[in-house]
Structure formats: structure tokens, C-alpha cells
Write a protein that holds these residues in place. Sequence first.
Motif, PDB file in Angstrom:
ATOM      1  N   ASN A  99      -5.029  -1.959  -8.887  1.00 43.29           N
ATOM      2  CA  ASN A  99      -4.585  -1.635  -7.530  1.00 43.29           C
ATOM      3  C   ASN A  99      -5.612  -1.974  -6.456  1.00 43.29           C
ATOM      4  O   ASN A  99      -5.749  -1.263  -5.459  1.00 43.29           O
ATOM      5  CB  ASN A  99      -4.221  -0.145  -7.450  1.00 43.29           C
ATOM      6  N   HIS A 100      -6.330  -3.059  -6.667  1.00 42.94           N
ATOM      7  CA  HIS A 100      -7.361  -3.438  -5.708  1.00 42.94           C
ATOM      8  C   HIS A 100      -6.898  -4.573  -4.794  1.00 42.94           C
ATOM      9  O   HIS A 100      -6.241  -5.515  -5.248  1.00 42.94           O
ATOM     10  CB  HIS A 100      -8.638  -3.873  -6.442  1.00 42.94           C
ATOM     11  N   CYS A 117      -0.985  -2.660  -6.577  1.00 45.38           N
ATOM     12  CA  CYS A 117      -1.154  -2.138  -5.218  1.00 45.38           C
ATOM     13  C   CYS A 117       0.180  -1.620  -4.683  1.00 45.38           C
ATOM     14  O   CYS A 117       1.207  -2.295  -4.782  1.00 45.38           O
ATOM     15  CB  CYS A 117      -1.684  -3.218  -4.288  1.00 45.38           C
ATOM     16  N   ILE A 118       0.152  -0.418  -4.109  1.00 49.97           N
ATOM     17  CA  ILE A 118       1.344   0.146  -3.477  1.00 49.97           C
ATOM     18  C   ILE A 118       1.671  -0.661  -2.235  1.00 49.97           C
ATOM     19  O   ILE A 118       0.788  -1.015  -1.455  1.00 49.97           O
ATOM     20  CB  ILE A 118       1.107   1.629  -3.111  1.00 49.97           C
ATOM     21  N   GLN A 120       2.972   0.086   0.603  1.00 50.57           N
ATOM     22  CA  GLN A 120       2.543   0.716   1.858  1.00 50.57           C
ATOM     23  C   GLN A 120       1.043   0.527   2.093  1.00 50.57           C
ATOM     24  O   GLN A 120       0.603   0.351   3.240  1.00 50.57           O
ATOM     25  CB  GLN A 120       2.894   2.199   1.827  1.00 50.57           C
ATOM     26  N   ASP A 121       0.249   0.538   1.032  1.00 48.89           N
ATOM     27  CA  ASP A 121      -1.193   0.334   1.173  1.00 48.89           C
ATOM     28  C   ASP A 121      -1.502  -1.090   1.618  1.00 48.89           C
ATOM     29  O   ASP A 121      -2.436  -1.318   2.398  1.00 48.89           O
ATOM     30  CB  ASP A 121      -1.900   0.636  -0.151  1.00 48.89           C
ATOM     31  N   GLN A 124      -0.785  -1.283   5.293  1.00 50.86           N
ATOM     32  CA  GLN A 124      -1.829  -0.641   6.088  1.00 50.86           C
ATOM     33  C   GLN A 124      -3.105  -1.476   6.128  1.00 50.86           C
ATOM     34  O   GLN A 124      -3.759  -1.580   7.177  1.00 50.86           O
ATOM     35  CB  GLN A 124      -2.140   0.750   5.526  1.00 50.86           C
ATOM     36  N   THR A 125      -3.466  -2.081   4.993  1.00 48.27           N
ATOM     37  CA  THR A 125      -4.652  -2.941   4.962  1.00 48.27           C
ATOM     38  C   THR A 125      -4.493  -4.114   5.926  1.00 48.27           C
ATOM     39  O   THR A 125      -5.435  -4.475   6.651  1.00 48.27           O
ATOM     40  CB  THR A 125      -4.895  -3.470   3.540  1.00 48.27           C
ATOM     41  N   ASP A 128      -4.861  -2.822   9.486  1.00 48.19           N
ATOM     42  CA  ASP A 128      -6.258  -2.541   9.839  1.00 48.19           C
ATOM     43  C   ASP A 128      -6.993  -3.789  10.294  1.00 48.19           C
ATOM     44  O   ASP A 128      -8.029  -3.693  10.978  1.00 48.19           O
ATOM     45  CB  ASP A 128      -6.986  -1.925   8.639  1.00 48.19           C
ATOM     46  N   GLN A 144       5.281  -0.990  -6.253  1.00 51.95           N
ATOM     47  CA  GLN A 144       4.076  -1.810  -6.353  1.00 51.95           C
ATOM     48  C   GLN A 144       4.416  -3.269  -6.095  1.00 51.95           C
ATOM     49  O   GLN A 144       5.517  -3.732  -6.412  1.00 51.95           O
ATOM     50  CB  GLN A 144       3.444  -1.638  -7.732  1.00 51.95           C
TER      51      GLN A 144
END
Length: 472
Positions: A99-100, A117-118, A120-121, A124-125, A128, A144
Motif C-alpha cells: 500500500n505504498h 493502495c486505497i 481515496q488515499d 488525497q496524495t 496534496d 484498492q
Amino acid sequence: MNKHKTKFLLRLEEMIGKGSLFTAEQDMAPHLQDQRGRYKGNACAVVFPSSTEQVAEIVRLCQQEKVSIVPQGGNTSLVGGSVPDESGNSLILSLKRMNHIRSIDADNFTLTAEAGCILQDIQQTAADCDRLFPLSLGAEGSCQIGGNLSSNAGGVQVLRYGNARELVLGLEVVLADGRVWNGLRRLRKDNTGYDLKQLFLGSEGTLGIITAAVLKLYARPREIVTALVAVPSPTAAVRLLARLRAASGESVTSFELICQRGLEFAERHLEGCQLPLDAPSPWYVLVELFGGRADRSLHETLEESFGECLEEGLLSDAVIAGSETQRNKLWRLREGIVEAQKFEGASIKHDVSVPVSEVPAFIEQGAEAVMAMIEGARPVPFGHVGDGNIHFNITQPAGMDSAAFLARWEEVNAGIHDLVVSMGGSISAEHGIGQLKRTENMRFKSEVEIDLMRKMKSALDPTNLLNPGKVI
């Protein structure tokens, strides 16, 4: 447990370490059933590799021991694609520990992420770094990216950005013989032969195990305009879509059709779901536009277009969100339809697509066909009309026994699928084939297509190691 199986599990544990292998029934249970509860299987173990090298080792061992592998991401499949059969001879390979985010290249508008990796993550990444990853769907907080790519997920922004396969530049894949194909290229132009990544995108883990991907990013929108529009018919909705696409310079990102019955279900059963318009309408559209400038130009375009369409009878009312809170409330109405249907009884579901121009005829003829089959059936068509994808769900008649209604599933599916295909459509728009639609898929594919699919499966996975019993 026999000695051979014990030896296999011990070798697995040696490869990946203690704590990365589940064999107890209570630990495996969440991985053995789909979220709808339609499919339940068994497995010899659930394994959690943390690197591509470990995945490759596991695959090679399974190939030697003739143990089939069911790759699994967030297990959010709606077609049983990530559930093993009942034999207990399969190994579930969960990618959740991979999950990286390996890298992000803001100047190249790319992000390289591991399969676990999810979604949503990843979104967000990208945010950012002032970028947008546009894949967006209801399960984004738990699904995922590996599963999204393996099933070619769709969602609410396909109209503008395309399906999952169109958001990928490169892949890393572990093949059925344990070799690793490193195709993690960040190029938008690479004309050096077959586009191998497309073999694995949408193949549901039957041809290879996706372990990482290079994803396309986009500029973040500076203006987001969201509106709920009351329209008299699906025909009016399709015409409104064409008008808004032209008026906004193709800035329409989402265009979601909602039927009155679905909205009534949401208002009746879910807190926070209230129609913000003065009078009910037989149909609604939730439309969202993304713009590159925060100057309210899209807001003004939308208001002007709505005024013109009101005079022409394409809509009867509309409300434009004035804040992020109001925008979320409008999306809550659309998202609440699926949840609210559960309170009304059982549903027979369809995830289908037809050409956008055929959507009105499909909805009308589909509803007539279903109500002729089951007296009192309550069609609840909704979804991504902007790309022709309609979730044509049918809620059981009031007072009917749920089991008796669900017993008609295959009959109703066959009728709707026949209609869809007669209109040049697809029986699976964004959910995939999995177990649920495998037989139906073979019913509609030509002999040439079936032959080509089987040859690809035989060439890449000759021992049927990967996700057997799915797709084909």
C-alpha cells in the motif's frame, strides 16, 4: 489437514513470515464472502505479501504445488470476482499490505502506486500535490487501486476522464509462471509494439496479478459547479446533456440520472436526504462541471443554459449548490438511492450500458418488460447517463416474498440483457464479469471473441492458476 497441505503452508510462512498468513476460519471469514452476501467460498489460507518479490515467490510455489490463486484487493466486487470457490483448494492472495505510493511526479502528472493502495488515499496524495486523480466511486474509502484496475472500474467521472483503463500509463504484473513484467513506464507516447498493459486491465486477475501502476493525474479544478435539475423525461435529460457539453466547452464531469421512485426511497429512509426543489418531478439529473478558473464563469454558463432549457421545456426547475455543504447534500441524494433500496425489500440488479442516445428507449422498454414479467415490480433506473451506464435495478413488489422475487433473478436478467444487446449495449458496464455474469457473457460473445479470450488465457495462464472460474 493433510501432510501435503501442512507442508505447503509452512513453506508459505517461511517465505513471508509469521503474521502474514491466515489459516483460522474466523480470520479468513471476511475474505471468503462478497459484500452483497451472494457468494461465499473457502480457501486453504489467506496470504498477505508486502512486496512484488514475495508475490512472485508465492506464485512460483503455487505453480509447483498446483494450488490456484484468487487475488484480492478491498473485496468490494459486486460480481463475486474476488471470492474463491467452495473447494477450499485455493489460496487468497491479498494485496492490502502493498500500500505504498512509490513516487509522484507532479510535472509529469503521474503517480506510481502499489496495488493495495486505497483509492481515496491516492486521491488525497494527488490533491496534496495540487493534482487530481479522477477515478471516483462509492467504495473509494475501502477499494484498492489494484482491484479497480483489474475490474476496469468506472464511477461518476467517466464522462470526462474515462474508465480506469484510460487512467493508466504503465503496470507491474506478476505472471502465472512467477516472472515479473515491469512495465512501469511514465510515457504518454510509446509506440514500440503491443500495448501489453491492456491485457491485464479489466481481466479480473485471470491473466496476471497487478502489483503496481503508473497513474495519470490531471490539473485540480478551480471551480466546481453542482446542480440538481428536474427534467420531464430521460429524453430531455439526454438533450440537456448535449446542450451543457456544448455550452461549457466539454466541462461536464458528471451527469447522473435519478428517477422519482429512487429519490422517494432515499427521502423516506435516509437522514439528510431531502429534495431541495419546490415540486416533485418524474426524473432528475445531478450535473457537475469542473473548470480551470475560479471566476464563476461555469456557474454563469450553467445558469444561462438552464434559463434557455427552461423555456424549451427540457427542465422544470433546478438548484445550483452555493457551498460545499450544499454540494455534498446533492450528492447524498444520488448516493442514497442504492442504500435506500435495501429498506424496500429485495432488488434484482443490472449494471448495463447502451449508447447514450438509446438510454431513453432502453429505460422505457426495460420497465415495460420487467412489469410484464412480475406484476407490481418497481423499476429504479439510475446512474451515469453521461456515458450510457444505467444501473437498472428492480425492487420487489410491495408485500411480495423476497425469496420468491429473487428466484426470478436469472429470468429477469436474461430479458434485460437481451434488450441491452439488441440496442448495441453491454451486459456489464463497470462491475466486471466475475462469477455472476460468466455464463451470460458467453451467451452474447461471438465465437471469434470467445476463441480469442480462451487463447489469451491459455497462453498467459496455461494451468488455470489465476482466479479460476471467473470471466471465462
